[in-house]
Scaffold this motif. Structure first.
Motif, PDB file in Angstrom:
ATOM      1  N   GLU A   9       0.795  -1.224   0.000  1.00 18.33           N
ATOM      2  CA  GLU A   9       0.000   0.000   0.000  1.00 18.33           C
ATOM      3  C   GLU A   9       0.833   1.281   0.000  1.00 18.33           C
ATOM      4  OE1 GLU A   9      -2.595  -0.465   3.328  1.00 18.33           O
ATOM      5  OE2 GLU A   9      -3.862  -1.935   2.309  1.00 18.33           O
ATOM      6  N   ILE A  10       2.161   1.163   0.121  1.00 19.57           N
ATOM      7  CA  ILE A  10       3.005   2.363   0.123  1.00 19.57           C
ATOM      8  C   ILE A  10       2.953   3.009  -1.251  1.00 19.57           C
ATOM      9  CG2 ILE A  10       5.380   3.223   0.254  1.00 19.57           C
ATOM     10  CD1 ILE A  10       5.931   1.123   2.376  1.00 19.57           C
ATOM     11  N   GLU A  11       2.617   4.292  -1.265  1.00 21.01           N
ATOM     12  CA  GLU A  11       2.596   5.054  -2.502  1.00 21.01           C
ATOM     13  C   GLU A  11       3.762   6.033  -2.475  1.00 21.01           C
ATOM     14  OE1 GLU A  11      -1.146   6.864  -3.359  1.00 21.01           O
ATOM     15  OE2 GLU A  11      -2.259   5.023  -2.945  1.00 21.01           O
ATOM     16  N   ILE A  12       4.395   6.188  -3.601  1.00 15.18           N
ATOM     17  CA  ILE A  12       5.564   7.052  -3.703  1.00 15.18           C
ATOM     18  C   ILE A  12       5.116   8.409  -4.242  1.00 15.18           C
ATOM     19  CG2 ILE A  12       7.897   7.275  -4.634  1.00 15.18           C
ATOM     20  CD1 ILE A  12       7.541   4.760  -2.946  1.00 15.18           C
ATOM     21  N   PHE A  68      15.835   6.883  -2.567  1.00 16.61           N
ATOM     22  CA  PHE A  68      16.304   6.084  -1.432  1.00 16.61           C
ATOM     23  C   PHE A  68      15.887   4.621  -1.583  1.00 16.61           C
ATOM     24  CE2 PHE A  68      15.478   4.339   2.832  1.00 16.61           C
ATOM     25  CZ  PHE A  68      16.782   4.356   3.325  1.00 16.61           C
ATOM     26  N   ILE A  69      14.637   4.394  -1.935  1.00 14.79           N
ATOM     27  CA  ILE A  69      14.131   3.025  -2.102  1.00 14.79           C
ATOM     28  C   ILE A  69      14.843   2.327  -3.258  1.00 14.79           C
ATOM     29  CG2 ILE A  69      12.097   1.679  -2.787  1.00 14.79           C
ATOM     30  CD1 ILE A  69      10.439   3.659  -1.119  1.00 14.79           C
ATOM     31  N   ALA A  70      15.032   3.047  -4.377  1.00 13.61           N
ATOM     32  CA  ALA A  70      15.685   2.453  -5.540  1.00 13.61           C
ATOM     33  C   ALA A  70      17.132   2.077  -5.240  1.00 13.61           C
ATOM     34  CB  ALA A  70      15.624   3.411  -6.720  1.00 13.61           C
ATOM     35  N   LYS A  71      17.796   2.839  -4.386  1.00 15.20           N
ATOM     36  CA  LYS A  71      19.180   2.513  -4.002  1.00 15.20           C
ATOM     37  C   LYS A  71      19.226   1.432  -2.933  1.00 15.20           C
ATOM     38  CE  LYS A  71      21.126   7.027  -5.035  1.00 15.20           C
ATOM     39  NZ  LYS A  71      21.718   8.259  -4.470  1.00 15.20           N
ATOM     40  N   LEU A  72      18.247   1.443  -2.038  1.00 17.12           N
ATOM     41  CA  LEU A  72      18.236   0.508  -0.914  1.00 17.12           C
ATOM     42  C   LEU A  72      17.949  -0.931  -1.350  1.00 17.12           C
ATOM     43  CD1 LEU A  72      18.305   0.224   2.223  1.00 17.12           C
ATOM     44  CD2 LEU A  72      15.829   0.513   2.153  1.00 17.12           C
ATOM     45  N   ILE A  73      16.990  -1.107  -2.243  1.00 18.76           N
ATOM     46  CA  ILE A  73      16.588  -2.448  -2.687  1.00 18.76           C
ATOM     47  C   ILE A  73      17.367  -2.766  -3.968  1.00 18.76           C
ATOM     48  CG2 ILE A  73      14.664  -3.906  -3.410  1.00 18.76           C
ATOM     49  CD1 ILE A  73      12.830  -1.968  -1.828  1.00 18.76           C
ATOM     50  N   PRO A  74      18.221  -3.791  -3.949  1.00 21.83           N
ATOM     51  CA  PRO A  74      19.054  -4.089  -5.122  1.00 21.83           C
ATOM     52  C   PRO A  74      18.242  -4.624  -6.300  1.00 21.83           C
ATOM     53  CG  PRO A  74      19.360  -5.772  -3.456  1.00 21.83           C
ATOM     54  CD  PRO A  74      18.469  -4.712  -2.850  1.00 21.83           C
ATOM     55  N   ALA A  75      18.760  -4.368  -7.512  1.00 22.95           N
ATOM     56  CA  ALA A  75      18.105  -4.847  -8.735  1.00 22.95           C
ATOM     57  C   ALA A  75      18.319  -6.347  -8.913  1.00 22.95           C
ATOM     58  CB  ALA A  75      18.641  -4.092  -9.944  1.00 22.95           C
ATOM     59  N   GLN A  76      19.439  -6.846  -8.436  1.00 24.85           N
ATOM     60  CA  GLN A  76      19.750  -8.273  -8.545  1.00 24.85           C
ATOM     61  C   GLN A  76      20.094  -8.804  -7.166  1.00 24.85           C
ATOM     62  OE1 GLN A  76      23.001  -8.452 -11.239  1.00 24.85           O
ATOM     63  NE2 GLN A  76      21.750  -8.077 -13.042  1.00 24.85           N
ATOM     64  N   CYS A  77      19.935 -10.083  -6.991  1.00 21.30           N
ATOM     65  CA  CYS A  77      20.238 -10.699  -5.709  1.00 21.30           C
ATOM     66  C   CYS A  77      21.743 -10.599  -5.443  1.00 21.30           C
ATOM     67  CB  CYS A  77      19.789 -12.155  -5.703  1.00 21.30           C
ATOM     68  SG  CYS A  77      19.969 -12.917  -4.094  1.00 21.30           S
ATOM     69  N   PRO A  78      22.142  -9.978  -4.344  1.00 20.18           N
ATOM     70  CA  PRO A  78      23.566  -9.806  -4.079  1.00 20.18           C
ATOM     71  C   PRO A  78      24.279 -11.081  -3.631  1.00 20.18           C
ATOM     72  CG  PRO A  78      22.288  -8.925  -2.274  1.00 20.18           C
ATOM     73  CD  PRO A  78      21.311  -9.350  -3.334  1.00 20.18           C
ATOM     74  N   ARG A 113       7.701   0.472  -8.126  1.00 17.00           N
ATOM     75  CA  ARG A 113       6.874   1.680  -8.016  1.00 17.00           C
ATOM     76  C   ARG A 113       7.733   2.928  -7.852  1.00 17.00           C
ATOM     77  NH1 ARG A 113       4.040  -1.795  -4.698  1.00 17.00           N
ATOM     78  NH2 ARG A 113       4.543  -0.657  -2.797  1.00 17.00           N
ATOM     79  N   ALA A 114       8.849   2.809  -7.104  1.00 20.44           N
ATOM     80  CA  ALA A 114       9.751   3.948  -6.927  1.00 20.44           C
ATOM     81  C   ALA A 114      10.401   4.323  -8.258  1.00 20.44           C
ATOM     82  CB  ALA A 114      10.819   3.614  -5.886  1.00 20.44           C
ATOM     83  N   LEU A 115      10.837   3.332  -9.022  1.00 22.31           N
ATOM     84  CA  LEU A 115      11.444   3.611 -10.325  1.00 22.31           C
ATOM     85  C   LEU A 115      10.429   4.203 -11.290  1.00 22.31           C
ATOM     86  CD1 LEU A 115      13.719   0.459 -10.737  1.00 22.31           C
ATOM     87  CD2 LEU A 115      14.445   2.793 -10.207  1.00 22.31           C
ATOM     88  N   CYS A 116       9.213   3.694 -11.265  1.00 22.65           N
ATOM     89  CA  CYS A 116       8.158   4.250 -12.127  1.00 22.65           C
ATOM     90  C   CYS A 116       7.872   5.706 -11.777  1.00 22.65           C
ATOM     91  CB  CYS A 116       6.883   3.418 -12.022  1.00 22.65           C
ATOM     92  SG  CYS A 116       7.001   1.830 -12.835  1.00 22.65           S
ATOM     93  N   TYR A 117       7.867   6.019 -10.493  1.00 22.07           N
ATOM     94  CA  TYR A 117       7.645   7.408 -10.076  1.00 22.07           C
ATOM     95  C   TYR A 117       8.764   8.298 -10.609  1.00 22.07           C
ATOM     96  CZ  TYR A 117       7.228  11.557  -7.192  1.00 22.07           C
ATOM     97  OH  TYR A 117       7.118  12.861  -6.792  1.00 22.07           O
ATOM     98  N   LEU A 118      10.009   7.840 -10.489  1.00 25.53           N
ATOM     99  CA  LEU A 118      11.131   8.639 -10.964  1.00 25.53           C
ATOM    100  C   LEU A 118      11.048   8.899 -12.464  1.00 25.53           C
ATOM    101  CD1 LEU A 118      14.067   7.117  -8.880  1.00 25.53           C
ATOM    102  CD2 LEU A 118      13.063   9.399  -8.652  1.00 25.53           C
ATOM    103  N   VAL A 119      10.608   7.904 -13.216  1.00 26.00           N
ATOM    104  CA  VAL A 119      10.504   8.069 -14.671  1.00 26.00           C
ATOM    105  C   VAL A 119       9.273   8.891 -15.042  1.00 26.00           C
ATOM    106  CG1 VAL A 119      10.093   6.835 -16.830  1.00 26.00           C
ATOM    107  CG2 VAL A 119      11.791   5.986 -15.230  1.00 26.00           C
TER     108      VAL A 119
END
Length: 112
Positions: free
Chosen positions: A40-43, A51-61, A95-101
């Protein structure tokens, strides 16, 4: 009951095919409130989205290939999908990346 070579094999009642009487829902899902909250978190803030886009990695580390003398000797599989909140976190990052774009017109290649 299965018959092979005229001898019956009786399977236990605990074994049932996935299509028959298989329930995947867990009545006592303690993480459901957290899953719902994350979904339910809306950006609406550029700083939060970054912050969210940097915090959550795109690939499994944790996924790695172990090399020895230039040859792959072992592979450590990605364990991110073992995280019970994996789908919600990936959705939040998306959702964070979509907001940025969409809202900020920002190039997100640096986050991928």
């Amino acid at each position: 009951m299965i018959t092979t070579n005229s001898q019956p094999i009786i399977l236990p009642t605990l074994i049932s095919p996935l299509g028959e009487n298989h329930q995947t829902s867990n009545k006592s899902d303690l993480l459901q409130p957290i899953r719902q909250w994350l979904d339910e978190i809306e950006i609406h803030n550029r700083k939060l989205a970054k912050f969210i886009a940097k915090l959550i990695p795109a690939q499994c580390p944790f996924e790695r290939d172990i090399m020895f003398l230039g040859h792959k000797v072992a592979h450590i599989p990605p364990m991110c999908k073992l995280n019970p909140l994996y789908d919600q976190l990936v959705g939040l990052r998306f959702r964070a990346l979509c907001y940025l774009v969409d809202q900020c017109g920002e190039d997100i290649q640096s986050y991928c």
